[in-house]
Design a protein around this motif. Structure first.
Motif, short mmCIF file in Angstrom:
data_model
loop_
_atom_site.label_atom_id
_atom_site.label_comp_id
_atom_site.label_asym_id
_atom_site.label_seq_id
_atom_site.Cartn_x
_atom_site.Cartn_y
_atom_site.Cartn_z
N VAL A 129 0.86 -1.17 0.00
CA VAL A 129 0.00 0.00 0.00
C VAL A 129 0.90 1.23 0.00
CG1 VAL A 129 -1.72 1.32 1.29
CG2 VAL A 129 -1.83 -1.18 1.23
N GLU A 130 0.67 2.13 -0.93
CA GLU A 130 1.45 3.37 -1.00
C GLU A 130 0.56 4.49 -0.52
OE1 GLU A 130 3.15 6.07 -4.55
OE2 GLU A 130 3.83 3.98 -4.56
N ASN A 131 0.94 5.10 0.59
CA ASN A 131 0.16 6.18 1.18
C ASN A 131 0.79 7.51 0.79
OD1 ASN A 131 -1.17 8.02 2.76
ND2 ASN A 131 -1.09 6.79 4.62
N ASN A 132 0.12 8.24 -0.05
CA ASN A 132 0.64 9.53 -0.52
C ASN A 132 -0.04 10.70 0.16
OD1 ASN A 132 2.46 8.40 -2.36
ND2 ASN A 132 0.83 8.05 -3.82
N GLY A 133 -0.74 10.43 1.25
CA GLY A 133 -1.49 11.48 1.93
C GLY A 133 -0.69 12.08 2.98
#
Length: 58
Positions: A54-58
């Motif tokens: 999972v890539e969290n860009n937030g």
């Protein structure tokens, strides 16, 4: 069944896959020239999805 993959033909005549949960479209794919290509996309998602990071860009 609460969730399912659907293969359908779009207006341009390409096959696409959408994943639905309780009648809501969660995601859909690019267009494929053949139904087999769309089925391969489903197989790839099933095989590789559970271990995808999972890539969290937030």
């Amino acid at each position: 069944m609460a969730h399912k993959f659907e293969i359908y033909k779009d207006k341009a005549g390409e096959f696409r896959v959408r994943f639905k949960y309780n009648s809501e479209v969660i995601f859909s794919t690019e267009g494929y020239s053949s139904k087999a290509g769309a089925q391969n996309a489903i197989d790839s998602i099933k095989k590789n999805g559970p271990s995808a990071p999972v890539e969290n860009n937030g």
